[in-house]
Design a protein around this motif. Sequence first.
Motif, PDB file in Angstrom:
ATOM      1  N   SER A 110      74.570  78.945 149.530  1.00 14.85           N
ATOM      2  CA  SER A 110      75.071  77.723 148.893  1.00 14.85           C
ATOM      3  C   SER A 110      75.261  76.565 149.871  1.00 14.85           C
ATOM      4  CB  SER A 110      76.368  78.011 148.137  1.00 14.85           C
ATOM      5  OG  SER A 110      77.389  78.426 149.010  1.00 14.85           O
ATOM      6  N   ALA A 168      74.045  84.500 146.972  1.00 18.37           N
ATOM      7  CA  ALA A 168      73.983  83.145 146.406  1.00 18.37           C
ATOM      8  C   ALA A 168      75.036  82.252 147.031  1.00 18.37           C
ATOM      9  CB  ALA A 168      74.167  83.204 144.890  1.00 18.37           C
ATOM     10  N   LEU A 218      70.879  80.997 140.213  1.00 21.95           N
ATOM     11  CA  LEU A 218      70.643  82.178 141.044  1.00 21.95           C
ATOM     12  C   LEU A 218      71.419  83.378 140.510  1.00 21.95           C
ATOM     13  CD1 LEU A 218      70.790  80.641 144.655  1.00 21.95           C
ATOM     14  CD2 LEU A 218      68.763  81.427 143.428  1.00 21.95           C
ATOM     15  N   VAL A 219      72.689  83.159 140.161  1.00 15.89           N
ATOM     16  CA  VAL A 219      73.538  84.255 139.714  1.00 15.89           C
ATOM     17  C   VAL A 219      73.029  84.845 138.398  1.00 15.89           C
ATOM     18  CG1 VAL A 219      75.859  84.796 138.875  1.00 15.89           C
ATOM     19  CG2 VAL A 219      75.574  83.424 140.931  1.00 15.89           C
ATOM     20  N   LEU A 224      67.917  88.288 148.351  1.00 18.61           N
ATOM     21  CA  LEU A 224      68.491  87.942 147.052  1.00 18.61           C
ATOM     22  C   LEU A 224      67.501  88.219 145.932  1.00 18.61           C
ATOM     23  CD1 LEU A 224      70.618  84.783 146.332  1.00 18.61           C
ATOM     24  CD2 LEU A 224      68.920  85.544 144.708  1.00 18.61           C
ATOM     25  N   ALA A 241      67.273  84.588 151.185  1.00 18.17           N
ATOM     26  CA  ALA A 241      66.695  84.330 149.870  1.00 18.17           C
ATOM     27  C   ALA A 241      65.772  85.469 149.441  1.00 18.17           C
ATOM     28  CB  ALA A 241      65.931  83.008 149.880  1.00 18.17           C
ATOM     29  N   ILE A 272      73.515  77.276 141.942  1.00 14.39           N
ATOM     30  CA  ILE A 272      74.117  78.588 142.180  1.00 14.39           C
ATOM     31  C   ILE A 272      74.163  79.400 140.887  1.00 14.39           C
ATOM     32  CG2 ILE A 272      76.241  79.761 142.874  1.00 14.39           C
ATOM     33  CD1 ILE A 272      76.758  77.471 144.799  1.00 14.39           C
TER      34      ILE A 272
END
Length: 363
Positions: A238, A234, A262-263, A41, A38, A259
Amino acid sequence: MLRALTTRWTVFTPLLAALALVATWGRSLPGVGVVVVALFLAAAVLAAVHHAEVVAHRVGEPFGSLVLAVAVTVIEVALIVTLMISGGEKAATLARDTVFAAVMITCNGIFGLALLVGALRRRVAVFNAEGTGAALATVATLATLSLVLPTFTSSVPGPEFSPAQLTFAAFASLALYGLFVMVQTVRHRDDFLPVEGDGVVTDDDARDERPSVRATLLSLGLLLVALVGVVGLAKVVSPAIESAVVNAGLPPAAVGVAIALLVLLPETLAAVRAARRDQVQISLNLALGSAMASIGLTIPAIAVATIWLSGPLVLGLGATQMVLLALTVVVGVLTIVPGRATLLQGGVHLALFSAFVFLAASP
């Protein structure tokens, strides 16, 4: 010195995120591993926004907004198709849920946040009603053709398209998206540039010193690497999100929403930063452009993927989702027509976004 450190950070972060993706893809991660992923990300999101702004500064608006929106969507579409091919019947509604979530997040979440930030900065957020209205009309048409009509067609039982209908929807989506891009970047480019309080179009990129070709190409490459890291990581986290959703007793659709959030983080941060610079039009270009690309590229890709897909493909929205989509379009029209918005309009769109998230968790 500080600038050099910042530059190095934005160069190495996408590469580290890609390495983390390679090291964790297809593996079950413990709690500590999920936290580390995370963090990578989040860092990749910040790096993607930085490189997107470099590219945007070089190519100018509205090309800059188009680059980020299309880059994220292409990678997202590849992920959706991959999951559908490997997911079987369990992935029957994946494309519908993902595309609808993207539309609601962009047209209400990002849209409302941009208006809110712009209104807080100068009391009234100003934008070009002609260009923004054309973008919303295209989004509404694409969403209706691809997500609403399957619920009412009768050639195939259930909210599905027949092969011929899916082919028509795919060609119509590509044609409309291509036509919009041509209008946005060539014939009516001024309609998508930022405007001042008196409605005068501004093109700050034409006056500012632009990055070199070498720096732009480097940022473009790192942008693509960062976006691959964002979407891939992501996907990696998931399963942890899905487990948390199941343990919390939430419906499976909540996973798709999480998701998608996040994207779409790169677009969200880029839109907020543009609104803070008093460039609300760029924020709206990002929001509506992402919604348009999500539909205009996903549906044709799914149409091609049906050659390999064996299970059903459910595209039609349910009654609750159609109500939210219709309300989003109506409110969007009322917001756009004056060409200026206050805190109220931003708050209304964010309320619709909150309703979407709440109803996804508690249908």
